[in-house]
Design a protein around this motif. Structure first.
Motif, mmCIF file in Angstrom:
data_model
loop_
_atom_site.group_PDB
_atom_site.id
_atom_site.type_symbol
_atom_site.label_atom_id
_atom_site.label_comp_id
_atom_site.label_asym_id
_atom_site.label_seq_id
_atom_site.Cartn_x
_atom_site.Cartn_y
_atom_site.Cartn_z
ATOM 1 N N LEU A 48 -1.635 -14.614 -0.166
ATOM 2 C CA LEU A 48 -1.331 -13.194 -0.316
ATOM 3 C C LEU A 48 -1.661 -12.465 0.978
ATOM 4 N N PRO A 49 -0.678 -11.813 1.599
ATOM 5 C CA PRO A 49 -0.940 -11.102 2.855
ATOM 6 C C PRO A 49 -1.876 -9.927 2.634
ATOM 7 N N ARG A 50 -2.699 -9.657 3.616
ATOM 8 C CA ARG A 50 -3.699 -8.609 3.467
ATOM 9 C C ARG A 50 -3.126 -7.217 3.690
ATOM 10 N N SER A 51 -2.113 -7.083 4.525
ATOM 11 C CA SER A 51 -1.608 -5.743 4.801
ATOM 12 C C SER A 51 -0.118 -5.779 5.090
ATOM 13 N N LEU A 52 0.651 -5.091 4.250
ATOM 14 C CA LEU A 52 2.089 -4.955 4.440
ATOM 15 C C LEU A 52 2.453 -3.477 4.392
ATOM 16 N N HIS A 53 3.571 -3.155 5.025
ATOM 17 C CA HIS A 53 4.119 -1.801 4.906
ATOM 18 C C HIS A 53 5.241 -1.890 3.883
ATOM 19 N N ILE A 54 5.040 -1.292 2.709
ATOM 20 C CA ILE A 54 5.944 -1.478 1.572
ATOM 21 C C ILE A 54 6.621 -0.166 1.200
ATOM 22 N N GLY A 108 1.683 2.496 -6.373
ATOM 23 C CA GLY A 108 0.956 2.869 -5.170
ATOM 24 C C GLY A 108 -0.512 2.494 -5.254
ATOM 25 N N ASP A 109 -1.101 2.687 -6.438
ATOM 26 C CA ASP A 109 -2.506 2.338 -6.639
ATOM 27 C C ASP A 109 -2.707 0.837 -6.527
ATOM 28 N N TYR A 110 -1.834 0.070 -7.193
ATOM 29 C CA TYR A 110 -1.918 -1.392 -7.120
ATOM 30 C C TYR A 110 -1.856 -1.885 -5.678
ATOM 31 N N LEU A 111 -0.869 -1.387 -4.949
ATOM 32 C CA LEU A 111 -0.604 -1.908 -3.612
ATOM 33 C C LEU A 111 -1.653 -1.486 -2.588
ATOM 34 N N THR A 112 -2.071 -0.226 -2.635
ATOM 35 C CA THR A 112 -3.096 0.229 -1.684
ATOM 36 C C THR A 112 -4.436 -0.437 -1.977
ATOM 37 N N ARG A 113 -4.686 -0.750 -3.246
ATOM 38 C CA ARG A 113 -5.914 -1.465 -3.598
ATOM 39 C C ARG A 113 -5.971 -2.830 -2.916
ATOM 40 N N ASP A 114 -4.810 -3.425 -2.676
ATOM 41 C CA ASP A 114 -4.745 -4.718 -2.003
ATOM 42 C C ASP A 114 -4.623 -4.588 -0.488
ATOM 43 N N GLU A 155 14.745 4.641 8.841
ATOM 44 C CA GLU A 155 13.917 5.354 9.810
ATOM 45 C C GLU A 155 12.660 4.589 10.197
ATOM 46 N N GLU A 156 12.194 3.706 9.316
ATOM 47 C CA GLU A 156 10.922 3.031 9.546
ATOM 48 C C GLU A 156 11.073 1.528 9.360
ATOM 49 N N GLU A 157 10.158 0.786 9.976
ATOM 50 C CA GLU A 157 10.098 -0.656 9.765
ATOM 51 C C GLU A 157 9.214 -0.933 8.550
ATOM 52 N N VAL A 158 9.762 -1.638 7.583
ATOM 53 C CA VAL A 158 8.988 -2.008 6.404
ATOM 54 C C VAL A 158 9.053 -3.511 6.227
ATOM 55 N N ASP A 159 8.022 -4.057 5.596
ATOM 56 C CA ASP A 159 7.950 -5.502 5.386
ATOM 57 C C ASP A 159 8.533 -5.926 4.047
ATOM 58 N N LEU A 160 8.622 -4.974 3.108
ATOM 59 C CA LEU A 160 9.034 -5.314 1.748
ATOM 60 C C LEU A 160 9.531 -4.055 1.050
ATOM 61 N N VAL A 161 10.542 -4.214 0.196
ATOM 62 C CA VAL A 161 11.067 -3.105 -0.598
ATOM 63 C C VAL A 161 10.879 -3.424 -2.075
ATOM 64 N N MET A 162 10.339 -2.471 -2.828
ATOM 65 C CA MET A 162 10.257 -2.570 -4.286
ATOM 66 C C MET A 162 11.085 -1.437 -4.865
ATOM 67 N N ARG A 207 1.369 -9.362 -7.293
ATOM 68 C CA ARG A 207 0.868 -10.240 -6.244
ATOM 69 C C ARG A 207 1.674 -11.535 -6.165
ATOM 70 N N LYS A 208 1.943 -12.119 -7.331
ATOM 71 C CA LYS A 208 2.703 -13.365 -7.360
ATOM 72 C C LYS A 208 4.116 -13.157 -6.823
ATOM 73 N N ALA A 209 4.726 -12.017 -7.178
ATOM 74 C CA ALA A 209 6.080 -11.736 -6.694
ATOM 75 C C ALA A 209 6.094 -11.571 -5.176
ATOM 76 N N ILE A 210 5.086 -10.878 -4.642
ATOM 77 C CA ILE A 210 5.006 -10.672 -3.187
ATOM 78 C C ILE A 210 4.877 -12.006 -2.464
ATOM 79 N N VAL A 211 3.974 -12.866 -2.947
ATOM 80 C CA VAL A 211 3.807 -14.166 -2.341
ATOM 81 C C VAL A 211 5.099 -14.959 -2.405
ATOM 82 N N SER A 212 5.787 -14.895 -3.532
ATOM 83 C CA SER A 212 7.031 -15.660 -3.723
ATOM 84 C C SER A 212 8.115 -15.245 -2.741
ATOM 85 N N VAL A 213 8.347 -13.931 -2.583
ATOM 86 C CA VAL A 213 9.446 -13.483 -1.721
ATOM 87 C C VAL A 213 9.114 -13.684 -0.239
#
Length: 214
Positions: free
Chosen positions: A94-100, A114-120, A139-146, A205-211
């Motif tokens: 699980l990556p420690r910091s992504l821009h989502i 937002g709470d789930y993701l910022t907590r991680d 406009e911005e570079e993001v690592d993942l889209v939900m 978390r599992k979905a993030i790791v998978s993608v």
């Protein structure tokens, strides 16, 4: 508000003195998309709470009297032993910091994600419709889209197609019909992973790791 330890369970009670519920409403209150608020309600509030409680091995009970108010009691297993970070027990990699980027038109769900993701340790950009999300993505570079599926102006399906036309950024779709979509093998074009609402932090978390592993 009340809390107490009963046997092996912790109970958290939330009571009000409002209009209360009929028996018919009370028995359906935990169903996703059931609401008595007409177009002003999503029917996801209690359903999300119920889903989170179940993911933690708990349950919810509702007591209510018309004209007297309601009490919602959340029962969770009492914690015994040493607390461990769940990211070390099943979410290896699980990556420690992504821009989502989160595209979600329901404010409660947007806040929960937002709470789930910022907590991680991730940073989160939010948009309330698909068009606003696409503009932020451009406009911005993001690592993942939900993204939610049903949104105003531009749907989650349309957002995924627009993003995928020029980018291979991973896309996770969250929808109340996620379970049915997964069971039938349905995945909209451009979407890498489908999750069902209500969603738990473990499932995210599992979905993030998978993608990210591809």
């Amino acid at each position: 508000l009340s809390t107490k330890l009963v046997g092996e369970s912790v109970q958290v009670g939330v009571s009000d003195t409002g209009v209360g519920m009929t028996d018919q409403v009370r028995t359906r209150a935990l169903e996703p998309f059931f609401t008595t608020k007409g177009e002003g309600g999503t029917g996801l509030g209690l359903a999300m709470v119920y889903g989170i409680a179940q993911w933690h091995g708990g349950d919810i009970d509702i007591e209510s009297r018309v004209g007297k108010g309601s009490t919602v009691t959340v029962r969770l297993p009492a914690l015994r032993g040493t607390v461990r970070d769940s990211r070390t027990t099943g979410e290896e990699g699980l990556p420690r910091s992504l821009h989502i980027l989160v595209a979600e038109d329901d404010p409660d769900m947007q806040e929960l994600l937002g709470d789930y993701l910022t907590r991680d340790g991730h940073t989160v950009e939010s948009a309330t419709d698909g068009q606003a999300a696409l503009m932020k993505f451009q406009e911005e570079e993001v690592d993942l889209v939900m993204t939610d599926r049903g949104m105003p102006i531009r749907s989650g399906d349309q957002l995924a197609v627009a993003i995928r036309a020029n980018s291979d950024t991973p896309i996770i779709m969250l929808t109340g019909f996620g379970s049915a979509m997964v069971a039938s093998g349905e995945r909209p074009p451009g979407v890498d992973f489908v999750l069902s609402k209500p969603v738990s932090i473990a499932a995210l978390r599992k979905a993030i790791v998978s993608v990210l592993k591809g």
